[in-house]
Design a protein around this motif. Structure first.
Motif, PDB file in Angstrom:
ATOM      1  N   ASP A 298       0.830  -1.196   0.000  1.00 54.28           N
ATOM      2  CA  ASP A 298       0.000   0.000   0.000  1.00 54.28           C
ATOM      3  C   ASP A 298       0.871   1.255   0.000  1.00 54.28           C
ATOM      4  N   LEU A 299       0.423   2.267  -0.697  1.00 50.72           N
ATOM      5  CA  LEU A 299       1.078   3.573  -0.636  1.00 50.72           C
ATOM      6  C   LEU A 299       0.475   4.317   0.558  1.00 50.72           C
ATOM      7  N   THR A 300       1.128   4.221   1.704  1.00 47.86           N
ATOM      8  CA  THR A 300       0.613   4.834   2.926  1.00 47.86           C
ATOM      9  C   THR A 300       0.897   6.336   2.925  1.00 47.86           C
ATOM     10  N   PRO A 301       0.205   7.104   3.769  1.00 45.64           N
ATOM     11  CA  PRO A 301       0.500   8.542   3.867  1.00 45.64           C
ATOM     12  C   PRO A 301       1.963   8.809   4.206  1.00 45.64           C
ATOM     13  N   GLU A 302       2.556   7.973   5.056  1.00 44.60           N
ATOM     14  CA  GLU A 302       3.968   8.160   5.401  1.00 44.60           C
ATOM     15  C   GLU A 302       4.858   7.979   4.177  1.00 44.60           C
ATOM     16  N   PHE A 303       4.592   6.927   3.390  1.00 42.95           N
ATOM     17  CA  PHE A 303       5.389   6.690   2.195  1.00 42.95           C
ATOM     18  C   PHE A 303       5.215   7.838   1.202  1.00 42.95           C
ATOM     19  N   GLU A 310       1.264  13.952  -2.993  1.00 38.63           N
ATOM     20  CA  GLU A 310       0.140  14.448  -2.203  1.00 38.63           C
ATOM     21  C   GLU A 310      -0.945  13.396  -2.009  1.00 38.63           C
ATOM     22  N   ASP A 311      -1.278  12.668  -3.060  1.00 40.51           N
ATOM     23  CA  ASP A 311      -2.376  11.688  -2.992  1.00 40.51           C
ATOM     24  C   ASP A 311      -1.824  10.329  -2.594  1.00 40.51           C
ATOM     25  N   ALA A 312      -2.143   9.882  -1.375  1.00 38.09           N
ATOM     26  CA  ALA A 312      -1.638   8.588  -0.892  1.00 38.09           C
ATOM     27  C   ALA A 312      -2.597   7.474  -1.276  1.00 38.09           C
ATOM     28  N   SER A 313      -2.840   7.328  -2.559  1.00 37.89           N
ATOM     29  CA  SER A 313      -3.745   6.298  -3.048  1.00 37.89           C
ATOM     30  C   SER A 313      -3.076   5.592  -4.212  1.00 37.89           C
ATOM     31  N   GLY A 314      -2.841   4.296  -4.045  1.00 38.30           N
ATOM     32  CA  GLY A 314      -2.177   3.541  -5.092  1.00 38.30           C
ATOM     33  C   GLY A 314      -1.430   2.367  -4.510  1.00 38.30           C
ATOM     34  N   ALA A 315      -0.668   1.676  -5.346  1.00 35.40           N
ATOM     35  CA  ALA A 315       0.106   0.515  -4.920  1.00 35.40           C
ATOM     36  C   ALA A 315       1.566   0.750  -5.266  1.00 35.40           C
ATOM     37  N   LEU A 316       2.432   0.520  -4.295  1.00 37.63           N
ATOM     38  CA  LEU A 316       3.861   0.775  -4.456  1.00 37.63           C
ATOM     39  C   LEU A 316       4.562  -0.537  -4.816  1.00 37.63           C
ATOM     40  N   VAL A 317       5.283  -0.546  -5.924  1.00 39.54           N
ATOM     41  CA  VAL A 317       5.992  -1.745  -6.376  1.00 39.54           C
ATOM     42  C   VAL A 317       7.242  -1.921  -5.522  1.00 39.54           C
ATOM     43  N   GLN A 343      -9.222   2.026 -14.534  1.00 35.58           N
ATOM     44  CA  GLN A 343      -9.851   1.715 -13.244  1.00 35.58           C
ATOM     45  C   GLN A 343      -8.880   2.059 -12.128  1.00 35.58           C
ATOM     46  N   LYS A 344      -9.259   3.003 -11.293  1.00 37.30           N
ATOM     47  CA  LYS A 344      -8.382   3.487 -10.236  1.00 37.30           C
ATOM     48  C   LYS A 344      -8.151   2.407  -9.189  1.00 37.30           C
ATOM     49  N   VAL A 345      -6.910   2.283  -8.740  1.00 39.11           N
ATOM     50  CA  VAL A 345      -6.599   1.353  -7.649  1.00 39.11           C
ATOM     51  C   VAL A 345      -6.425   2.164  -6.376  1.00 39.11           C
ATOM     52  N   THR A 346      -6.773   1.577  -5.261  1.00 37.12           N
ATOM     53  CA  THR A 346      -6.691   2.285  -3.982  1.00 37.12           C
ATOM     54  C   THR A 346      -5.574   1.767  -3.101  1.00 37.12           C
ATOM     55  N   ASP A 347      -5.223   0.490  -3.287  1.00 33.28           N
ATOM     56  CA  ASP A 347      -4.192  -0.115  -2.443  1.00 33.28           C
ATOM     57  C   ASP A 347      -3.694  -1.380  -3.120  1.00 33.28           C
TER      58      ASP A 347
END
Length: 511
Positions: A298-303, A310-317, A343-347
């Motif tokens: 998950d792309l957390t707010p800390e990451f 700014e937008d902590a929404s997505g998946a980190l490889v 299609q937007k991903v959230t985590d």
């Protein structure tokens, strides 16, 4: 025996306690109800049935017990052989072991019997159950609610969602139930579970929907379970959970229990997913899923803060599998996946499920962020292998970091309370990294330092900092300097733990 709300034992105990303490007690009088007094009326909560009998009578004929004979591997050192092997090398036992044949190296197989539950979903005898109920089965028998025993065959099974479809061999017309919608059941609504716990076929239990959207970890990446408190136990696996209209809203799959028995926390596969998968199994016998070949988190707010996003929404490889579709398409560690085919991903979980629904060998558009910039990459996804994490060889990747260790000694960084040394070739091989991968091994940690407080330990390897390779301490310090210049308070580290790569942040020192 209790009477009028207070027990004789309680009165005796109270009197005995008062005598010991040297004080008097006041014993309440036992008063019988007044003649003609009316009992208190007990009413069910609004909407609650006074009985589930009509519902159970309606659906029970469709619920079956599943009896399975399977094969299981047995360790060559199990049982008596394992007991004897512990004495090998003990003085005085040499002659015994010289005369005794050496134990086999390969596991043996034995026959095992197990019990589960299931339910008819069609008039012609299709039955839904769990994959783990029939795994490695050599013989499957269905027992109906009226005790009739029917041989069954496997139509299809899916380990990832723990679902399987069977078909009874005897032709006929069978009572069946239909899938409903778990989305229409609210938390707190009544549910009823039927099944074969501990071999007690035809057992019904009732409770409420406790929660939905439960994720149970990497073992169930495609399932958001519904949680119920209707008691389910061993043997309930594969049985249905019903709403009050008699629709199947879930397939019972797992329980959370320290003792092995029900503690009121059970999990069922939601009806929507169960129907989708069983329809595919009936048609094709298996489920083919798209495969990308990455480890993601998950792309957390800390990451996001550490990377200046700014937008902590997505998946980190976190890592890319050698030879995978992701590597061939050019995806890299630290890429952030934002959407797939629009299609937007959230985590990480939503990304995994979207990719799983892609058709193998088709090209798909992935929107990503790399080094702070958005871009699109076309990926031809493959078909998910049985073990997608199996090593495909320690090969050089065209996308791998080409910087080799400079051989410069490491250093203790006082500001962070940690000593970092360039990763050796032996460590790189042990961690399953590519030949071109570099990194810094943590060889000393001060408990009161920034790294120590963040939970870092000796032996971990830092592969990258804020997306940049760190083959030397100087490279790490440059990343820290750049992060401070960008007025960030944290840096994001890609850390190798065993054969997996994960992410963690550490605070930047003041000054």
């Amino acid at each position: 025996m209790r009477k009028f709300g207070i027990s004789a034992q309680a009165l005796v105990a109270a009197a005995f306690g008062a005598a010991i303490m040297g004080s008097a007690i006041s014993v309440p009088k036992l008063v019988a109800p007044e003649a003609g007094a009316q009992p208190i009326a007990i009413q069910a909560p609004p909407g609650a049935p006074l009985s589930f009998a009509d519902l159970i009578e309606k659906v029970e004929p469709a619920v079956v017990s599943v009896n399975v004979i399977s094969t299981q591997d047995v360790s060559p050192l199990s049982g008596a052989e394992g007991f004897l092997e512990q004495f090998r090398g003990v003085p005085g036992m040499e002659e015994f072991f010289q005369q005794r044949p050496a134990p086999q190296d390969t596991p043996r197989q034995r026959e095992a019997r197990s019990l589960g539950s299931g339910f008819f979903i069609s008039e012609d005898g299709l039955v839904v159950t769990n994959h783990h109920v029939i795994d490695r089965a050599t013989q499957i028998q269905i027992v109906t609610s009226d005790g009739k025993e029917l041989d069954a065959e496997l139509v299809g099974t899916d380990r990832q969602t723990d679902l399987a479809v069977l078909r009874v061999k005897d032709k006929g017309k069978y009572p069946y139930v239909k899938f409903g919608s778990s989305k229409e059941v609210r938390k707190g609504d009544w549910v009823v579970a039927l099944g074969n716990p501990f071999g007690l076929g035809g057992t019904a239990t009732a409770g409420i929907l406790s929660a939905d959207g439960r994720e149970l970890g990497a073992a169930s990446p495609y399932t958001d379970f519904i949680q119920i408190d209707a008691p389910i136990n061993r043997g309930n696996s594969g049985g249905p959970t019903f709403d009050l209209l008699g629709n199947v809203i879930g397939v019972n799959s797992q329980i959370l229990s320290p003792s092995g028995g029900s503690v009121g926390i059970g999990f069922a596969i939601p009806a929507e997913l169960a129907k989708e998968v069983t329809d595919i199994l009936i048609k094709d016998g298996r489920v083919s899923r798209g495969w990308l070949g990455v480890q993601i988190g998950d792309l957390t707010p800390e990451f996001a803060e550490a990377l200046g996003i700014e937008d902590a929404s997505g998946a980190l490889v976190a890592d890319v599998t050698v030879g995978s579709p992701a590597e061939k398409a050019g995806l890299l560690r630290n890429d952030i996946i934002l959407s797939v085919n629009g299609q937007k991903v959230t985590d990480a979980t939503s990304t995994t499920r979207i990719v799983a629904r892609l058709i193998a060998n088709t090209s798909n558009k992935f929107e990503i962020i790399r080094n702070g910039k958005r871009q699109n990459i076309n990926v031809v996804v493959g078909e998910r292998p049985e073990d997608p994490y199996a090593s495909q060889g320690n090969q050089t990747s065209p996308n791998a970091n080409r910087n080799q260790s400079s051989g410069v000694p490491g250093a203790f960084l006082d500001d962070f309370g940690v000593r970092l040394d360039p990763m050796t070739e032996d460590v790189r091989v042990r961690l399953g990294l590519r030949p071109a991968d570099t990194g810094l091994m943590i060889t000393e940690v001060s408990p009161d330092g920034i790294f120590g407080k963040a939970g870092f330990e000796k032996g971990l390897v830092i592969l990258e900092a804020n997306g940049q390779p760190v083959p030397t301490v100087e490279a790490f310090e440059k990343t820290v300097k750049d992060a401070k210049a960008a007025k960030r308070s944290k840096i994001l580290l890609a850390v190798r733990v065993g054969q997996a790569t994960t992410y963690s942040t550490v605070d930047l020192p003041a000054g």
